[in-house]
Design a protein around this motif. Structure first.
Motif, PDB file in Angstrom:
ATOM      1  N   GLN A   1       0.753  -1.259   0.179  1.00 60.55           N
ATOM      2  CA  GLN A   1       0.006  -0.018  -0.200  1.00 60.55           C
ATOM      3  C   GLN A   1       0.999   1.330   0.015  1.00 60.55           C
ATOM      4  OE1 GLN A   1       0.087  -2.197   2.232  1.00 60.55           O
ATOM      5  NE2 GLN A   1       0.522  -1.671   4.278  1.00 60.55           N
ATOM      6  N   PRO A   2       0.471   2.246  -0.532  1.00 60.10           N
ATOM      7  CA  PRO A   2       1.138   3.324  -0.692  1.00 60.10           C
ATOM      8  C   PRO A   2       0.988   4.651   0.184  1.00 60.10           C
ATOM      9  CG  PRO A   2      -0.673   3.746  -2.103  1.00 60.10           C
ATOM     10  CD  PRO A   2      -0.720   2.267  -1.554  1.00 60.10           C
ATOM     11  N   ARG A   3       0.041   4.215   1.037  1.00 57.55           N
ATOM     12  CA  ARG A   3      -0.433   5.028   2.266  1.00 57.55           C
ATOM     13  C   ARG A   3      -0.650   4.627   3.575  1.00 57.55           C
ATOM     14  NH1 ARG A   3      -5.863   5.656   3.536  1.00 57.55           N
ATOM     15  NH2 ARG A   3      -7.160   4.310   1.776  1.00 57.55           N
ATOM     16  N   ARG A   4      -0.688   5.140   4.826  1.00 56.62           N
ATOM     17  CA  ARG A   4      -0.893   4.550   6.058  1.00 56.62           C
ATOM     18  C   ARG A   4      -2.108   3.896   5.982  1.00 56.62           C
ATOM     19  NH1 ARG A   4      -2.862   6.228  10.755  1.00 56.62           N
ATOM     20  NH2 ARG A   4      -3.269   8.319   9.843  1.00 56.62           N
ATOM     21  N   LEU A   5      -2.299   2.754   6.649  1.00 56.94           N
ATOM     22  CA  LEU A   5      -3.628   2.062   6.400  1.00 56.94           C
ATOM     23  C   LEU A   5      -4.148   1.897   8.181  1.00 56.94           C
ATOM     24  CD1 LEU A   5      -3.196  -0.918   4.003  1.00 56.94           C
ATOM     25  CD2 LEU A   5      -4.050   1.653   3.725  1.00 56.94           C
ATOM     26  N   THR A   6      -5.358   2.024   8.086  1.00 57.02           N
ATOM     27  CA  THR A   6      -6.012   1.933   9.542  1.00 57.02           C
ATOM     28  C   THR A   6      -6.009   0.377   9.700  1.00 57.02           C
ATOM     29  OG1 THR A   6      -7.354   3.797   9.151  1.00 57.02           O
ATOM     30  CG2 THR A   6      -8.109   2.480  10.836  1.00 57.02           C
ATOM     31  N   LYS A   7      -5.398   0.077  11.019  1.00 60.05           N
ATOM     32  CA  LYS A   7      -5.645  -1.484  11.371  1.00 60.05           C
ATOM     33  C   LYS A   7      -6.794  -1.481  12.113  1.00 60.05           C
ATOM     34  CE  LYS A   7      -0.612  -2.406  11.809  1.00 60.05           C
ATOM     35  NZ  LYS A   7       0.448  -3.020  12.738  1.00 60.05           N
ATOM     36  N   VAL A   8      -7.614  -2.265  12.181  1.00 56.36           N
ATOM     37  CA  VAL A   8      -9.023  -2.670  12.959  1.00 56.36           C
ATOM     38  C   VAL A   8      -9.061  -4.216  13.186  1.00 56.36           C
ATOM     39  CG1 VAL A   8     -10.081  -0.578  11.810  1.00 56.36           C
ATOM     40  CG2 VAL A   8     -10.189  -2.846  10.643  1.00 56.36           C
ATOM     41  N   SER A   9      -9.607  -4.430  14.207  1.00 52.64           N
ATOM     42  CA  SER A   9     -10.111  -5.701  14.381  1.00 52.64           C
ATOM     43  C   SER A   9     -11.348  -5.754  14.651  1.00 52.64           C
ATOM     44  CB  SER A   9      -9.361  -6.106  15.755  1.00 52.64           C
ATOM     45  OG  SER A   9      -9.762  -5.334  17.015  1.00 52.64           O
ATOM     46  N   PRO A  10     -12.110  -7.130  14.685  1.00 54.70           N
ATOM     47  CA  PRO A  10     -13.437  -7.052  15.009  1.00 54.70           C
ATOM     48  C   PRO A  10     -13.876  -6.259  16.276  1.00 54.70           C
ATOM     49  CG  PRO A  10     -12.737  -9.140  14.236  1.00 54.70           C
ATOM     50  CD  PRO A  10     -11.375  -8.523  14.212  1.00 54.70           C
ATOM     51  N   ALA A  11     -12.988  -6.689  17.461  1.00 55.67           N
ATOM     52  CA  ALA A  11     -13.463  -6.086  18.740  1.00 55.67           C
ATOM     53  C   ALA A  11     -13.616  -4.493  18.751  1.00 55.67           C
ATOM     54  CB  ALA A  11     -12.533  -6.450  19.655  1.00 55.67           C
ATOM     55  N   ARG A  12     -12.492  -3.916  18.069  1.00 52.61           N
ATOM     56  CA  ARG A  12     -12.418  -2.374  17.691  1.00 52.61           C
ATOM     57  C   ARG A  12     -13.597  -1.870  17.044  1.00 52.61           C
ATOM     58  NH1 ARG A  12      -7.463   0.557  18.283  1.00 52.61           N
ATOM     59  NH2 ARG A  12      -6.000  -0.629  19.389  1.00 52.61           N
ATOM     60  N   LEU A  13     -13.840  -2.554  15.891  1.00 56.29           N
ATOM     61  CA  LEU A  13     -15.044  -2.123  15.060  1.00 56.29           C
ATOM     62  C   LEU A  13     -16.254  -2.254  15.729  1.00 56.29           C
ATOM     63  CD1 LEU A  13     -14.327  -3.531  11.654  1.00 56.29           C
ATOM     64  CD2 LEU A  13     -13.688  -1.143  12.314  1.00 56.29           C
ATOM     65  N   ALA A  14     -16.668  -3.334  16.409  1.00 51.08           N
ATOM     66  CA  ALA A  14     -17.706  -3.373  17.427  1.00 51.08           C
ATOM     67  C   ALA A  14     -17.864  -2.605  18.400  1.00 51.08           C
ATOM     68  CB  ALA A  14     -17.838  -4.986  17.961  1.00 51.08           C
ATOM     69  N   ASN A  15     -16.738  -2.424  19.108  1.00 48.41           N
ATOM     70  CA  ASN A  15     -16.720  -1.145  20.178  1.00 48.41           C
ATOM     71  C   ASN A  15     -17.106   0.094  19.695  1.00 48.41           C
ATOM     72  OD1 ASN A  15     -16.266  -1.991  22.815  1.00 48.41           O
ATOM     73  ND2 ASN A  15     -14.018  -2.185  22.425  1.00 48.41           N
TER      74      ASN A  15
END
Length: 286
Positions: free
Chosen positions: A12-26
Motif C-alpha cells: 500500500q502507498p499510504r498508511r492504513l488503519t488497523k482494525v480488529s472485530p473487537a475495535r469495530l464492534a466497540n
C-alpha cells in the motif's frame, strides 16, 4: 488459492488503519466506549470482572489446551480436568455459584469432546491473523484487518474458522453468516495461511449447537465494505481528536441497556444515567 477471493494484497502507498472485530464492534456500539478503551491514557476506571467473561475465557483456555495434546489424549475426562485446572472465580456472586458453573462447564467440555470429532489437530489455536484488504477487487488496500481466531481447522483444501460461544442463547446459521468478526477472520486466515477460507462456525458449548455458514467471495466483500465504512469513521474521529478535537463530540456516548454492564460505566456519567448497574453475574447462561 487466496487470490481467487479477488482481494488486493499489494503493498500500500499510504498508511492504513488497523482494525480488529473487537475495535469495530466497540466503535459501532458506542464511540465513547471505544475512546475510553483504546485512546484515553491513563486508562479510565473500569468495573470489576464479569462472571460470564470469566466463564467464556476458562472454556476457551481449556479447549485450547485440549487441542494442544496428542489426539489420543483428547478425552472427555481430560477435558474436564483441564477445565478445572484453568478455572477462576472472578465475577461470580460467591464460591457456591462459582462451583455450580464450574461443574456445568466441565459437563459442557466433556459433551463437546464426546459429540464432536476432536482427532484432527487445528492449524491454528488462538491464532493471530492479519491482512491488508480492499473490498473492491483490483484496488489498493484501504485497511488492515487483524485479530485472534479461537480455532482454525484445515479440512481438505480449505480452512474453517471456529468460534466458541458460552452465552445464554444458542446461535443459528443467520448469526454465523451475519457475523462481521467471523467474516474478517475468514479473509485474514486465508491471507495469513495461504489457503481459501469460506466456512465459519459458531460452537455453542451449553447446548452443543454448531451454527455454520458458507460464505461466497461476494458475501465476504460485503462484510469488508461495512467494516471499511466503520474503519473510516473511526480513523477520522481519531485523527481529529489527535489534532485537538473535542473527544466528547467526536466519540459520543450511545446510552442504552448495554450501559448496565459496560466495563467503563464508572467513568461515564451518561452510562450511569441510563439505568442501574447489572450484577457481575447477571449475564451467565441459565
Amino acid at each position: 488459492m487466496v487470490e481467487q477471493l479477488g482481494f488486493e494484497f499489494a503493498v500500500q502507498p499510504r498508511r492504513l488503519t488497523k482494525v480488529s472485530p473487537a475495535r469495530l464492534a466497540n466503535f459501532a456500539d458506542c464511540p465513547r466506549r471505544y475512546r475510553l478503551t483504546y485512546l484515553d491514557r491513563p486508562t479510565p476506571t473500569r468495573t470489576g470482572p464479569w462472571a460470564h467473561s470469566t466463564l467464556g475465557a476458562v472454556v476457551h483456555n481449556a479447549l485450547r489446551a485440549l487441542f494442544e495434546l496428542p489426539p489420543e489424549r483428547r478425552t472427555p475426562v481430560r477435558a474436564a480436568q483441564l477445565l478445572s485446572e484453568h478455572w477462576q472465580d472472578a465475577g461470580f456472586a460467591d464460591a457456591e455459584q462459582a462451583a455450580v458453573y464450574r461443574d456445568r462447564a466441565k459437563t459442557w467440555v466433556m459433551e463437546y469432546v464426546e459429540h464432536n470429532d476432536v482427532s484432527q489437530t487445528p492449524i491454528g489455536l488462538e491464532r493471530w491473523v492479519s491482512a491488508p484488504v480492499n473490498p473492491e477487487p483490483g484496488r489498493p488496500p484501504t485497511m488492515i484487518i487483524e485479530g485472534r481466531a479461537d480455532r482454525i481447522d484445515e479440512r481438505g483444501d480449505e480452512l474453517v474458522v471456529v468460534d466458541y460461544k458460552t452465552g445464554r442463547r444458542a446461535p443459528d446459521e443467520y448469526e454465523a453468516r451475519s457475523s462481521q468478526a467471523l467474516a474478517m477472520y475468514a479473509v485474514a486466515s486465508a491471507r495469513t495461511l495461504r489457503k481459501p477460507c469460506h466456512r465459519v462456525e459458531l460452537h455453542h458449548l451449553p447446548t452443543g449447537t454448531v451454527a455454520a455458514a458458507e460464505h461466497t467471495d461476494e458475501s465476504l466483500r460485503r462484510h469488508l465494505a461495512r467494516a471499511e465504512e466503520t474503519a473510516e469513521d473511526l480513523r477520522l474521529a481519531t485523527d481529529t481528536l489527535t489534532a485537538g478535537g473535542d473527544g466528547d463530540v467526536l466519540f459520543p456516548a450511545s446510552p442504552g441497556t448495554r450501559c448496565a454492564w459496560c466495563d467503563f460505566r464508572p467513568s461515564c456519567a451518561d452510562g450511569q444515567a441510563a439505568g442501574p448497574p447489572a450484577k457481575s453475574w447477571e449475564l451467565l447462561a441459565p
